[in-house]
Design a protein around this motif. Structure first.
Motif, PDB file in Angstrom:
ATOM      1  N   LEU A 207       0.799  -1.221   0.000  1.00  0.00           N
ATOM      2  CA  LEU A 207       0.000   0.000   0.000  1.00  0.00           C
ATOM      3  C   LEU A 207       0.834   1.274   0.000  1.00  0.00           C
ATOM      4  N   SER A 208       2.142   1.140  -0.019  1.00  0.00           N
ATOM      5  CA  SER A 208       2.991   2.327   0.059  1.00  0.00           C
ATOM      6  C   SER A 208       2.798   3.201  -1.170  1.00  0.00           C
ATOM      7  N   GLY A 209       2.809   4.508  -0.933  1.00  0.00           N
ATOM      8  CA  GLY A 209       2.647   5.444  -2.032  1.00  0.00           C
ATOM      9  C   GLY A 209       1.207   5.652  -2.430  1.00  0.00           C
ATOM     10  N   GLN A 210       1.016   6.512  -3.395  1.00  0.00           N
ATOM     11  CA  GLN A 210      -0.313   6.832  -3.908  1.00  0.00           C
ATOM     12  C   GLN A 210      -0.530   6.115  -5.230  1.00  0.00           C
ATOM     13  N   PHE A 211      -1.778   5.869  -5.536  1.00  0.00           N
ATOM     14  CA  PHE A 211      -2.116   5.223  -6.801  1.00  0.00           C
ATOM     15  C   PHE A 211      -1.908   6.229  -7.929  1.00  0.00           C
ATOM     16  N   ASN A 212      -1.125   5.859  -8.947  1.00  0.00           N
ATOM     17  CA  ASN A 212      -0.749   6.826  -9.984  1.00  0.00           C
ATOM     18  C   ASN A 212      -1.415   6.563 -11.329  1.00  0.00           C
ATOM     19  N   ASP A 213      -2.501   5.820 -11.328  1.00  0.00           N
ATOM     20  CA  ASP A 213      -3.294   5.663 -12.546  1.00  0.00           C
ATOM     21  C   ASP A 213      -4.202   6.886 -12.644  1.00  0.00           C
ATOM     22  N   PHE A 214      -3.929   7.756 -13.613  1.00  0.00           N
ATOM     23  CA  PHE A 214      -4.632   9.034 -13.685  1.00  0.00           C
ATOM     24  C   PHE A 214      -6.105   8.882 -14.063  1.00  0.00           C
ATOM     25  N   SER A 215      -6.495   7.681 -14.477  1.00  0.00           N
ATOM     26  CA  SER A 215      -7.906   7.480 -14.775  1.00  0.00           C
ATOM     27  C   SER A 215      -8.705   7.181 -13.508  1.00  0.00           C
ATOM     28  N   THR A 216      -8.012   6.895 -12.409  1.00  0.00           N
ATOM     29  CA  THR A 216      -8.667   6.605 -11.141  1.00  0.00           C
ATOM     30  C   THR A 216      -8.352   7.698 -10.131  1.00  0.00           C
ATOM     31  N   GLN A 217      -9.391   8.199  -9.456  1.00  0.00           N
ATOM     32  CA  GLN A 217      -9.193   9.268  -8.495  1.00  0.00           C
ATOM     33  C   GLN A 217      -8.983   8.727  -7.079  1.00  0.00           C
ATOM     34  N   PHE A 218      -9.806   7.751  -6.691  1.00  0.00           N
ATOM     35  CA  PHE A 218      -9.650   7.112  -5.384  1.00  0.00           C
ATOM     36  C   PHE A 218     -10.479   5.832  -5.360  1.00  0.00           C
ATOM     37  N   PHE A 219     -10.306   5.072  -4.292  1.00  0.00           N
ATOM     38  CA  PHE A 219     -11.032   3.819  -4.109  1.00  0.00           C
ATOM     39  C   PHE A 219     -11.900   3.906  -2.862  1.00  0.00           C
ATOM     40  N   ILE A 220     -13.040   3.236  -2.910  1.00  0.00           N
ATOM     41  CA  ILE A 220     -13.827   2.981  -1.706  1.00  0.00           C
ATOM     42  C   ILE A 220     -13.678   1.497  -1.405  1.00  0.00           C
ATOM     43  N   GLY A 221     -13.162   1.202  -0.212  1.00  0.00           N
ATOM     44  CA  GLY A 221     -12.858  -0.172   0.138  1.00  0.00           C
ATOM     45  C   GLY A 221     -13.601  -0.635   1.370  1.00  0.00           C
ATOM     46  N   GLN A 222     -13.513  -1.930   1.621  1.00  0.00           N
ATOM     47  CA  GLN A 222     -14.156  -2.551   2.775  1.00  0.00           C
ATOM     48  C   GLN A 222     -13.133  -3.452   3.458  1.00  0.00           C
ATOM     49  N   TYR A 223     -13.035  -3.314   4.773  1.00  0.00           N
ATOM     50  CA  TYR A 223     -12.129  -4.155   5.551  1.00  0.00           C
ATOM     51  C   TYR A 223     -12.922  -4.901   6.617  1.00  0.00           C
TER      52      TYR A 223
END
Length: 360
Positions: free
Chosen positions: A293-309
């Motif tokens: 999970l280190s770092g930020q997601f750098n796929d410019f087509s994706t802004q953020f994720f909504i996840g479930q733990y």
């Protein structure tokens, strides 16, 4: 016995042997796979392995769905429209039934709403710690934690402390039956759990720079509490109030982007690359998770994720991958959950969306 009769006898014996082998291999040397699936409805099954030369395919609409198979180990793929594909395995034994239970996971989707003005989220407001105060009892010369009941204004002593706490913090649960009390006398702050029903005090360990606590507002029997620490950079921890175990939670996000749902799972928004850890993480160490999970997601087509733990088994899954085309302000994004309507929402205060998932 003449030659002709001997030949007939040998032929008959041979046929019986062939028939016996056939019955053993094809009829008797089998077991049954019984599949029970939720939610109910038609789904397809593809079976490979064992003694199969080509994949076995079957549409199931009965519960359980029974499939006769030769003995052996099989890999099973199950598909249902609108749900994630499931993978399983089964050992088929001669003359026995092998049971397989499957819970299909609904593929979430998002729809934009006009506004959330008509929805009441007042039940999600934080508990009021101003209902608690510390006083020195003159009779016993001990520090008291006093709770004031809002409607009657009746004051109840929840706990006594022989040594006065320094700059204490109080984080009550939404039902005002328990509270975390933090003694900040030392760098390693002491955590106490105060039972406001049975008036008991428990020591839960220490922590540094605790600033926020997220109790489960829906499930009063949830033993897990989310803690946020750090003066400059936030770090999250899961505290089990029954076992006193504190575990680091390696998600980078903001406190307003995390909520509990009715299934005792944490729903959150993050820019971390959640698909890397999507799936069963029971065997993944904390160090490995933090590396993934280190770092930020750098796929410019994706802004953020909504996840479930799910704390119960340590699994993660992606509920929604928010595209940049939404043009939603991630920094102002917050999640809202209505247990009354079983609905999950997110908004940046300008645009409003509902995430439709199984169970909501």
């Amino acid at each position: 016995m003449n030659f002709h009769k001997k030949a007939l006898l040998i032929g008959a014996i041979t046929m019986l042997l062939i028939l016996g082998i056939f019955l053993w291999m094809v009829v008797l040397n089998k077991g049954v796979l019984k599949i029970s699936a939720q939610p109910k409805g038609t789904y397809s099954v593809t079976i490979t392995g064992g003694q199969t030369k080509i994949p076995i395919q079957k549409n199931c609409d009965l519960d359980p769905c029974s499939i006769s198979l030769p003995i052996g180990n099989y890999n099973i793929s199950l598909k249902k429209d609108g749900y994630l594909e499931e993978q399983a395995s089964a050992l088929i034994q001669r003359g026995k039934a092998s049971d397989l239970s499957i819970n299909f996971i609904y593929i979430p989707h998002v729809q934009e709403l006009d506004s959330l003005a008509s929805l009441d989220f007042s039940e999600n407001s934080d508990p009021d710690n101003k209902l608690f105060q510390f006083k020195i009892d003159a009779t016993y010369n001990k520090q008291q934690l006093i709770y004031t009941e809002p409607s009657s204004q009746k004051q109840v002593v929840w706990a006594y402390f022989d040594r006065p706490l320094q700059n204490p913090l109080v984080f009550p649960n939404p039902q005002y039956t328990e509270a975390l009390v933090i003694d900040r006398a030392e760098e390693d702050e002491i955590i106490y759990l105060i039972d406001g029903v049975n008036f008991r005090r428990s020591y839960l360990g220490t922590i540094k720079e605790l600033k926020s606590v997220l109790w489960d507002k829906i499930n009063s029997d949830n033993n897990q509490i989310l803690l946020e620490t750090g003066a400059n950079q936030n770090t999250f921890w899961l505290l089990d109030i029954k076992t006193s175990q504190i575990t680091k939670w390696p998600i980078v996000t903001d406190f307003q982007k995390i909520i509990w749902d009715k299934d005792k799972t944490l729903i959150f928004a993050t820019k971390q690359d959640l698909p890397k850890i999507n799936g069963d993480q029971k065997q993944t160490s904390l160090d490995a998770l933090e590396t993934l999970l280190s770092g930020q997601f750098n796929d410019f087509s994706t802004q953020f994720f909504i996840g479930q733990y799910t704390p119960k088994d340590g699994t993660y899954r992606v509920l929604y991958q928010a595209p940049s085309s939404l043009e939603i302000n991630y920094e102002n994004t917050s999640l809202k959950y209505s247990e009354i309507e079983n609905r999950l929402f997110f908004t940046d205060g300008v645009k409003f969306y509902e995430v439709t998932t199984q169970g909501y």
